[in-house]
Design an enzyme around this catalytic site. Structure first.
Site, PDB file in Angstrom:
ATOM      1  N   ASP A 574       0.876  -1.175   0.000  1.00 10.83           N
ATOM      2  CA  ASP A 574       0.000   0.000   0.000  1.00 10.83           C
ATOM      3  C   ASP A 574       0.907   1.217   0.000  1.00 10.83           C
ATOM      4  O   ASP A 574       1.785   1.335   0.852  1.00 10.83           O
ATOM      5  CB  ASP A 574      -0.924   0.021   1.217  1.00 10.83           C
ATOM      6  CG  ASP A 574      -2.082   0.995   1.052  1.00 10.83           C
ATOM      7  OD1 ASP A 574      -1.821   2.172   0.725  1.00 10.83           O
ATOM      8  OD2 ASP A 574      -3.237   0.596   1.247  1.00 10.83           O
ATOM      9  N   LYS A 598       0.906   2.982   5.591  1.00  7.94           N
ATOM     10  CA  LYS A 598      -0.106   2.026   6.020  1.00  7.94           C
ATOM     11  C   LYS A 598       0.438   0.600   6.054  1.00  7.94           C
ATOM     12  O   LYS A 598       0.186  -0.151   6.999  1.00  7.94           O
ATOM     13  CB  LYS A 598      -1.316   2.080   5.081  1.00  7.94           C
ATOM     14  CG  LYS A 598      -2.195   3.295   5.248  1.00  7.94           C
ATOM     15  CD  LYS A 598      -3.422   3.191   4.348  1.00  7.94           C
ATOM     16  CE  LYS A 598      -4.364   4.371   4.569  1.00  7.94           C
ATOM     17  NZ  LYS A 598      -5.582   4.264   3.735  1.00  7.94           N
ATOM     18  N   CYS A 702     -21.462  20.561 -22.955  1.00  2.00           N
ATOM     19  CA  CYS A 702     -22.361  21.700 -23.157  1.00  2.00           C
ATOM     20  C   CYS A 702     -23.166  21.974 -21.878  1.00  2.00           C
ATOM     21  O   CYS A 702     -23.379  23.130 -21.502  1.00  2.00           O
ATOM     22  CB  CYS A 702     -23.299  21.406 -24.322  1.00  2.00           C
ATOM     23  SG  CYS A 702     -23.535  22.796 -25.418  1.00  2.00           S
TER      24      CYS A 702
END
Length: 1132
Positions: A574, A598, A702
């Site tokens: 990790d 961790k 848009c």
């Protein structure tokens, strides 16, 4: 954070037991409890004598003071949206202050070690949980105290989860002493604790998990349970049998105390709820209330509300609705004074809802929103005694429809036997005892359900055993039920949950195993046998991720003994550092671990639980860039991989590696109360990548740029604006200042991109360069004018409110909302928040110290700003793929004729100072960080989003709701994490045991809010047929070995002679090695290894390459798909 992204599909023992069971659960003075007329709190002397109060705080709860900043605002949004105002405090690993939501709905900051009163919420700690359950449910939990009767391994799991979730207090009511067998599943205990009081040993260790929760131990051999009831709201009993559970339940009923009874026996478990009559449920599902754009409201006695066509109405049954922003029929809009009612709704179509009478209202004109209002419900629970007569069992596994009923009868037989034998359990594989249990169980056979004698016998044979993953699973389930009892949030189990995982039993559990006395794994050996337990101890596994799920899995592996044998090891990777928000779910971490890796902290914590465990931590991301670390030799050594990841891309990568190397993969994920697990077994199941979730629906550009209609649109717009203003533009300047050849590289770009880059440099270094904080404030005021005034004016210039499309219909028709420009108002807190956030971010970019300003100070600066006179900036042309039709605004102003790009770029470049002239300037881009409330990142996004919403009359979102969306935060709870981790490890046992039957594996999907549990057999790996007698799956490939010196032509001939295939094309990665349609004459005589080196570069260590081969069958010239071809470049 770990998202859902794939579909699913300790008791009393006899003294003669070879494995020592947990000590009996004492419930003294039960007769007195049954007749007690009032609650009696323990006296001070009794508490001193029999109770050890464990609290981490050195005093009572107190409300802290703020670290300056503007005053906090009232919170008035319904859960789960959080309104925490705009003032925030700085939190670091060394800081003792934390952000809290007070009972009055305000943020306060104070000592993190203070125990909360039930009204203050530490947002930094509980943030991910708050997104799942909401503020009100959290407050109710923080005002609740829970008694755990009997401190079994299951009770330890429940207590751990409750402490992490933040109840006010947990009391451990127990008298047992620690025995070696307790170490099988109780992660809080070590061998040095043997002989000591279980509850006393564990109380402090539990309290260390959360400084806000008090944890107490009460010796049940000396103190009555009655004395605890006056200040507790829930009792959870584990490790006791029916007779004791009935007495406890009767006492709880008499005093209005909610009751949960649960236990695990080997691979079988149950949970029972009694929350009394008239239990109020405020939100049955926990789903966010729906909100839709109104397209039409009829004016009649039974009005129909139509929503826009791209929205489908999904109101819950019985929900009401309120309206806002409706024009014309304004009487219908919610108003706390004039119209506070909600309308009864009936969904009549995909886009239609019927409400009440609107005939007296004005006609509907346009716009508006209809928002769901959830209605509370009431549930009546039977007492345990009444429930036994007519049990309500929730469905768990639809493929075994009668299993729950059969398991209920089996447990009834076991309870009767135990109660008739002084609270002891049947001996391990004692046939006489099993026959007696079955005889008892047969009496409780439910109508219409066939009695399962084998199930009853198996339960009797191994009920003294214990399975750590099942304890983890049920601990999560029961914790969630306690949370429901505290808060009224979600639907409780009504009333029995029964579940078993007998698929883990070797040989079906019909033969006894040789046991290992005086061993911590003996109870597990009773269930799995010595051979499987030995395989677990010597397994080599790769755990990817040390977050919430990773911590739970690692803890469960420590209890199982995985990686504890001579040949076993756990590889854990990790790359993340620990943050405060991790601490409420990732229980291997403590406040002192913040900012540490961790993987390293988790590995160290797991070894403390089981000193024999061998773990190698890494801080590497899994991906192509780390394949030199996690290479073929690495994967070849493994049994399999468990993933505890928070993104699909990493899961897909790990899945591809497991398929490549033929390794099992057990994946899991959570999203609030929802969780899933998927098991992938080589040569047996499909892979993770074989099925796909629907892609996330994106926001058309848009809509984002010009036509937002919901708050999600404005939040994403603000997030994009943040990236442009404070990350991308400063990064351009930083590159210019630090890279000598930057402008030369810019010269190779397209003219439009080159012009844009040069304009950015000129803007930040010349026309809008800021040298002090006052400059930053003035710049922010100009940005306000541009973003919320001028741009809106320009849009309206191009598309006036009364404009029509080229088909003659009004342009501003739902879902489009016609905007209005904003005028800056220093008295508006959102306007001020924007200026302060933008100014401070700009200051960070230019290395200027951050400042806070009073309203008066800010006003005096912004009034000095001279705003430019607005001029139309040109035509806005809409893309018909996003709007459904093409439409162009007003004709282009004369001042926007396209200039000569080359000349403009030359002029721009001459106006930009040379880097040598700017040696003292250092420009720093902002890297967006959602979890630091003091860095102004989320403050800017929240203010900008809400100002944009004001432009378009869209209801605003509070700080936490904005943070959830902008930061893509995944709501998370320790209860769900525990459930999926337990299920993940159950499947792992089957993998390690070498189970080859597809029918014995289970994928799972759970939703603890409903509650809903679904288990399904994994899909088999699909087969592709080459010809009759030759089919292949994703797990297979063609090996070409012994031909390392062959030429391309010899390879083609080998495919023809050995496989009767005519090769059409050969590819290596993205490179084409051979095509029958191209001229290959010069390649045909070239050695394959030479061709590989030209594409990949020379590599003496390369063992093989993977080729994609397209071919036809020789017999009929039909195109066929064949497996990947592994061409070995070295002789074995």
């Amino acid at each position: 954070m770990e998202p859902v992204n794939k579909r699913a599909r300790t008791p009393r023992w006899s003294s003669s037991s070879s494995a020592n069971p947990p000590a009996p659960i004492a419930v003294p003075n039960l007769a007195a409890l049954q007749t007690a007329a009032a609650h009696r709190a323990p006296s001070q002397d009794q508490n001193q004598q029999h109770t050890q109060e464990v609290t981490n705080a050195a005093g009572c709860a107190q409300e802290g003071r703020r670290d300056g900043g503007p005053a906090a605002e009232e919170i008035d949004s319904p859960a789960p949206e959080l309104s925490t105002a705009s003032s925030r405090t700085t939190e670091s690993s060394s800081s003792s202050s934390s952000t809290r939501i007070s009972g009055s709905g305000k943020i306060s900051a104070g000592p993190a070690s203070a125990v909360t009163t039930g009204s203050d919420i530490d947002v930094d700690l509980y943030s991910r949980q708050l997104y799942a359950i909401g503020v009100e449910a959290q407050k109710k939990m923080m005002s609740s105290r829970v008694v755990l009767v009997g401190f079994t391994a299951l009770a330890a799991e429940i207590a751990k989860n409750l402490v992490l979730m933040g109840v006010q207090g947990v009391t451990l009511y127990d008298s047992g002493c620690v025995e070696l067998g307790d170490l099988c599943s109780n992660f809080l205990l070590t061998e040095s604790d043997i002989g000591r009081k279980r509850g006393q040993v564990c109380a402090q260790r539990l309290a260390d998990l959360n400084n806000y929760v008090s944890v107490s131990f009460v010796d049940s051999s000396s103190e009555t349970l009655e004395s605890l009831l006056s200040n507790h709201q829930i009792v959870v009993a584990t490790g006791c049998f029916l007779a004791v559970a009935l007495k406890i339940n009767k006492v709880c009923r008499a005093h209005g105390i909610k009751f949960v009874w649960a236990d695990t026996r080997a691979c079988f478990c149950f949970a029972f709820n009694d929350f009394g009559p008239g239990f109020a449920v405020s939100d049955r599902t926990g789903e966010q209330p729906h909100c839709y754009n109104v397209a039409r409201i009829t004016q009649d006695s039974c009005a129909t509300v139509s929503v826009i066509e791209d929205q489908v109405v999904e109101f819950e049954e019985g929900s009401g609705a309120v309206f806002s922003g409706v024009e014309g029929m304004e009487e219908i809009n919610f108003d706390p004074i004039r119209n506070s009612k909600s309308y009864v709704c009936k969904v009549t179509g995909l886009h239609e809802i019927q409400i009440g009478d609107t005939s007296s209202y004005h006609p509907y004109s346009s716009g508006g929103y209809i928002s769901e209002v959830k209605k509370p419900s009431v549930m009546d629970f039977d007492s345990l005694e009444e429930s036994l007569k007519s049990p309500r069992l929730i469905e768990v596994d639809s493929s075994r429809a009668t299993r729950n009923a059969q398991l209920f009868s089996a447990f009834r037989g076991l309870w009767d036997w135990a109660d008739s034998h002084d609270g002891t359990l049947p001996e391990y594989f004692d046939k006489r005892h099993a026959s007696e249990v079955a005889e008892h169980a047969r009496k409780y056979q439910l109508a219409g359900v066939e009695f399962n004698d084998d199930l009853s016998s198996t339960l009797s044979h191994i009920c003294r055993g214990e399975l750590p993953p099942l304890v983890t699973f049920l601990g999560g389930v029961v914790c969630q039920e306690v949370m429901k009892a505290c808060s009224g949030k979600y639907s409780p189990i009504n009333q029995w949950l029964l579940y078993d995982c007998d698929d883990v039993l070797p040989g079906g559990g019909d033969k006894p195993f040789e046991l290992s006395p005086h061993c911590r794994y003996e109870r597990q050996t009773m269930v799995l046998g010595k051979e499987v337990v030995h395989a677990i101890l010597n397994a080599k596994m790769f755990l990817v991720g040390a977050g919430a799920i990773g911590c739970e899995v690692l803890k469960t592996w420590a209890m199982m003994g995985l990686g504890c044998g001579d040949n076993g090891i756990v590889h854990l990777t990790d790359m993340d550092l620990i943050t405060k928000s991790n601490l409420s779910r990732q229980f291997l971490f403590r406040p002192s671990d913040i900012d540490k890796l961790k993987s390293e902290v988790a590995a160290s914590a797991a070894v403390k639980m089981n000193a024999s465990m061998k773990i190698k931590p890494y801080s590497s991301r899994v991906g192509i860039e780390t394949e030199s670390t996690f290479d073929e030799d690495f994967y070849s050594s493994l049994i399999g991989v468990c993933t505890a990841l928070d993104n699909v891309a990493a899961r897909l990568y790990m899945d591809s590696q497991c398929v490549l190397y033929g390794k099992a993969l057990i994946d899991s994920g959570t999203l609030g109360t929802k969780g899933n697990t998927q098991v992938v077994v080589p040569l047996l199941t499909e892979s993770y990548a074989s099925s796909h979730d629907p892609p996330e629906k994106g926001i058309p550009l848009c809509t984002l740029h010009h036509f937002p209609n919901v708050i999600d649109h404005t939040i994403q717009w603000a997030r994009d604006y943040f990236d442009g203003l404070f990350t991308k533009d400063p990064l351009v300047v930083q590159s210019y200042l630090t890279q000598a050849s930057y402008l030369d590289n810019v010269g190779h770009q397209s003219l439009a991109l080159k012009k844009e880059t040069l304009e950015t440099l000129k803007t930040l270094l010349v026309t809008q360069r800021t040298k002090n904080f006052v400059h930053c404030v003035k710049w922010a005021r100009l940005q306000f004018n541009l973003m919320f005034t001028e741009n809106i004016k320009n849009l309206l210039y191009n598309f006036p409110p009364d404009s029509l499309t080229n088909t003659g219909v009004p342009f501003w028709l739902a879902p489009k909302k016609c905007p209005a420009p904003l005028e800056f108002d220093v008295n508006d807190s959102t306007h001020r928040d924007f200026i302060l956030a933008a100014a401070n971010l700009r200051a960070f970019n230019f290395g200027i110290p951050s400042q806070s300003l009073t309203k008066g100070e800010l006003s005096s600066i912004v009034t000095e700003v001279i705003l430019p006179e607005w001029q139309p900036s040109g035509t806005i042309k809409l893309d018909n793929t996003e709007t459904g039709e093409s439409h162009t605004g007003q004709s282009e102003p004369t001042n926007s004729v396209d200039p000569d790009f080359d000349a403009v770029c030359t002029t721009l470049q001459s106006e930009i100072p040379q880097p040598s002239e700017l040696k003292s300037l250092a420009v720093l881009p902002c890297e967006f960080e959602k979890d630091d409330d003091a860095n102004f990142h989320m403050a800017f996004v929240t203010a900008a989003s809400n100002l944009r919403a004001a432009n378009y009359k869209i209801p605003p979102a509070d700080f936490q709701r904005t943070k959830l969306i902008a930061g893509k935060i995944i709501p998370a709870m320790i209860s769900t994490t525990a459930v999926v981790s337990g299920l993940q490890c159950i499947e792992l046992i089957k993998v390690i045991a070498g189970v080859k039957s597809l029918a014995k594996y289970r994928n799972a999907f759970v939703n603890l809010a409903l509650p809903f549990f679904a288990f399904s057999e994994p899909l088999a790996a699909p087969l592709t047929e080459v010809r009759k007698g030759w089919s292949w799956s994703i797990w297979e490939h063609i090996d070409i070995s012994g031909l390392s010196n062959c030429t391309l032509l010899e390879f083609l001939n080998t495919m023809k002679d050995k496989f009767q295939l005519d090769v059409q094309m050969v590819s290596l990665g993205n490179a084409m090695l051979y095509s029958m349609f191209a001229s290959n004459r010069e390649k045909l005589g070239t050695k394959m290894t030479v061709l590989f080196d030209k594409i990949l570069g020379p590599d003496p260590a390369r063992k093989y390459v993977i080729l994609g081969v397209s071919c036809t069958r020789l017999e009929d010239d039909l195109d066929v798909d064949i497996p990947p071809v592994f061409f070995y470049t070295q002789e074995s």
